[in-house]
Design an enzyme around this catalytic site. Structure first.
Site, mmCIF file in Angstrom:
data_model
loop_
_atom_site.group_PDB
_atom_site.id
_atom_site.type_symbol
_atom_site.label_atom_id
_atom_site.label_comp_id
_atom_site.label_asym_id
_atom_site.label_seq_id
_atom_site.Cartn_x
_atom_site.Cartn_y
_atom_site.Cartn_z
ATOM 1 N N SER A 1 -9.847 -0.306 7.110
ATOM 2 C CA SER A 1 -9.288 -0.239 5.753
ATOM 3 C C SER A 1 -8.586 -1.482 5.240
ATOM 4 O O SER A 1 -8.194 -1.514 4.075
ATOM 5 C CB SER A 1 -8.343 0.941 5.639
ATOM 6 N N SER B 1 -9.628 2.127 2.859
ATOM 7 C CA SER B 1 -8.714 2.856 2.013
ATOM 8 C C SER B 1 -7.716 1.967 1.261
ATOM 9 O O SER B 1 -7.122 2.435 0.286
ATOM 10 C CB SER B 1 -7.934 3.864 2.856
ATOM 11 N N LYS C 1 0.864 -1.180 0.000
ATOM 12 C CA LYS C 1 0.000 0.000 0.000
ATOM 13 C C LYS C 1 0.900 1.230 0.000
ATOM 14 O O LYS C 1 1.907 1.269 0.719
ATOM 15 C CB LYS C 1 -0.880 -0.023 1.260
HETATM 16 N N1 GLN Z 1 -13.166 4.442 6.378
HETATM 17 C C1 GLN Z 1 -12.468 4.876 7.539
HETATM 18 C C2 GLN Z 1 -12.034 6.308 7.379
HETATM 19 O O1 GLN Z 1 -12.347 6.882 6.403
HETATM 20 C C3 GLN Z 1 -11.297 3.974 7.821
HETATM 21 C C4 GLN Z 1 -10.064 4.289 7.069
HETATM 22 C C5 GLN Z 1 -8.904 3.440 7.472
HETATM 23 O O2 GLN Z 1 -9.047 2.436 8.157
HETATM 24 N N2 GLN Z 1 -7.728 3.880 7.073
HETATM 25 O O3 GLN Z 1 -11.410 6.858 8.216
#
Ligand code: GLN
Length: 498
Positions: A189, A165, A82
């Site tokens: 994410s 994400s 990532k």
């Molecule tokens: N969807 C969540 C956010 O927007 C989680 C994102 C994540 O785990 N990096 O913060």
């Protein structure tokens, strides 16, 4: 070199590692195969940076170690990271224009551990890096649509989101562009994109994997973890990724690395699976519910007992997370000022204008929204009303889990209320936030959690089941997931055209 009959991209990490160790295939051939596949499926938008010369040089070095008998456990197996992990040999953007073209002088600990090792901490697993994977800007998002470099397409349906994400990671694994990938999970994410793309992913206990070299979003929540097609593969990667790193990450747990594959085959007879009522309410789409219910029945066949439990503050996890995460983000992102890293605005009048122009042009809308929320909830006069209250409820959410774990060994439920939605399908950020409801409680508590493919919902889109364990119970979670994958074949399903 003798060739194996199966396409290399259809092999799991475990199978590839074996084929490489037995010299049935070389690391170089494997790397070439995956690099070519990445190009063929470029339209998915999964990769942000590839450097074929770097990948091939790493593969040649892996072949040399394999020939010399000095190979690591996953030597020569490709992995993609990532783009939130900093890497010396690939650009790191964190999905943001702010870091366009940024070249890190060092590798993140997780990258080193999966590669040739952290200096002073022994050798690494020997994996070969294929490149960097698209993600929401600074890991803020649930659909990969907040990336400054465009969204990623879901390999099961190119008109849908892969989740976020870690959308690039999930899509790359589902499309077999990499046998495994790293992801990060702050509020879901790893688990949610894994669920949306029909792959397996695990977020370990907070502190298990070093955060050193992970571009920070919300430091008290951020955790790295692997995504792959099977629980066994996740166990192999996780064993290499975790371990103390106190010199570099002060929140890294002082727990020795473990072999997470050791309990994969343990019997599930008598296992108590907690089923939280709050995860099966009105908000859960019937197609997701049906797939998760069927998986729970399968577990009963495997000898597990279902135990009704309650996580009464599940709904509160949304406001609590969306106060705490932006608060931490607003502080973490203050470092991007046009001086130290990456982007700087072209035109400005003085220093303060340079900061303003740089941050205005460098950050996307969602990141700005969170910086504003974060500074607001931390500001004098509002700190007690929002931030402090949120911290108190966070503790209660963690306590609720401890009550639940008196009754059960693991908790099971959906990862997300629906299958992957259409790209552009959520017109306001609140709809995205609400869809995080089932992953946020475990994140706030710092617990390990995973997503396991358990079938398909509407429009033949994958459904993931979430498994949440108590602190440091990754080995148990992986065992519970592995036994399910031994009994079913959802994790082997392949998107059309892949
Ligand atoms: N969807 C969540 C956010 O927007 C989680 C994102 C994540 O785990 N990096 O913060």
């Amino acid at each position: 070199m003798t060739h194996i009959s199966t396409d290399l991209h259809d092999l799991t990490v475990a199978q590839l590692a074996k084929a490489l160790a037995e010299r049935q295939v070389s690391a170089l051939e494997t790397a070439q195969h995956f690099l070519a596949r990445g190009q063929t499926h470029n339209a998915l938008g999964a990769f942000l940076d590839t450097q074929a010369d770097v990948t091939l040089a790493q593969a040649r070095a892996a072949d040399a170690r394999l020939a010399a008998g000095t190979a690591g456990v996953l030597d020569g197996v490709p992995v993609a990271h990532k783009d939130i992990f900093v890497t010396r040999d690939f650009a790191t953007t964190a999905g943001s224009k702010m870091l366009k073209g940024y070249q890190s002088p060092f590798d993140a600990t997780v990258v080193s551990r999966l590669g040739t090792g952290v200096p002073g901490q022994g050798s690494g697993a020997g994996m070969v890096t294929l490149g960097k994977l698209n993600c929401d800007e600074f890991a803020m998002g649930s659909a990969n649509e907040n990336s400054a470099y465009g969204p990623v397409k879901n390999p099961w349906d190119a008109t849908r989101t892969p989740g976020g994400s870690s959308g690039g990671s999930a899509a790359a694994v589902a499309a077999r562009l990499a046998p495994a990938a790293t992801g990060t999970d702050t509020g879901g994410s790893i688990r949610q994109p894994a669920s949306f793309c029909g792959v397996t992913g695990i977020k370990p206990t907070y502190g298990r994997a070093s955060r050193y070299g992970m571009v920070a979003f919300a430091s008290s929540l951020d955790q790295a973890g692997p995504m792959a097609r099977t629980a066994e593969d996740c166990a192999l990667l996780l064993s290499a990724m975790c371990g103390p790193d106190a010199d570099r990450d002060s929140t890294s747990l002082d727990v020795p690395s473990e072999d997470f594959t050791r309990a994969l085959n343990d019997d599930l007879a008598g296992l108590r699976i907690g089923v939280p009522a709050e995860f099966f309410g009105d908000g859960l789409a019937p197609d997701v519910r049906a797939a998760v219910d069927a998986a729970l029945k399968e577990y009963e066949k495997l000898g597990a007992k279902l135990v009704p439990i309650s996580l009464p503050r599940t709904e509160l996890s949304i406001p609590v997370y969306y106060i705490i995460a932006p608060a931490e983000a607003s502080s973490n992102l203050s470092r991007f000022d046009g001086v130290k890293f990456g982007f700087r605005a072209d035109k400005y009048t003085d220093l303060s204008d340079m900061y303003q122009q740089t941050r205005d042009q460098g950050f996307g809308d969602e990141v700005k929204r969170r910086i504003m929320i974060g500074t607001y909830v931390l500001s004098h006069g509002y700190y007690d009303a929002y931030y402090l209250q949120a911290q108190k409820i966070r503790r209660m959410i963690a306590d609720d889990f401890q009550q639940a774990f008196k009754l059960c060994d693991v908790i099971a439920g959906p990862v997300a209320p629906t299958v992957a939605w259409k790209l552009g399908g959520h017109s306001d950020p609140l709809t995205d936030y609400l869809a995080d409801i089932f992953t946020l409680p475990g994140s706030l508590a710092g617990l390990p959690g995973m997503s396991v493919p358990v079938g398909f919902g509407a429009e033949h889109m994958p459904v993931g089941m979430q498994l949440i364990g108590n602190y440091l119970s990754e080995s148990r979670l992986l065992n519970v997931a592995h036994r399910f994958q031994q009994a079913t074949d959802w994790h082997t399903a392949k998107p059309q055209g892949i």
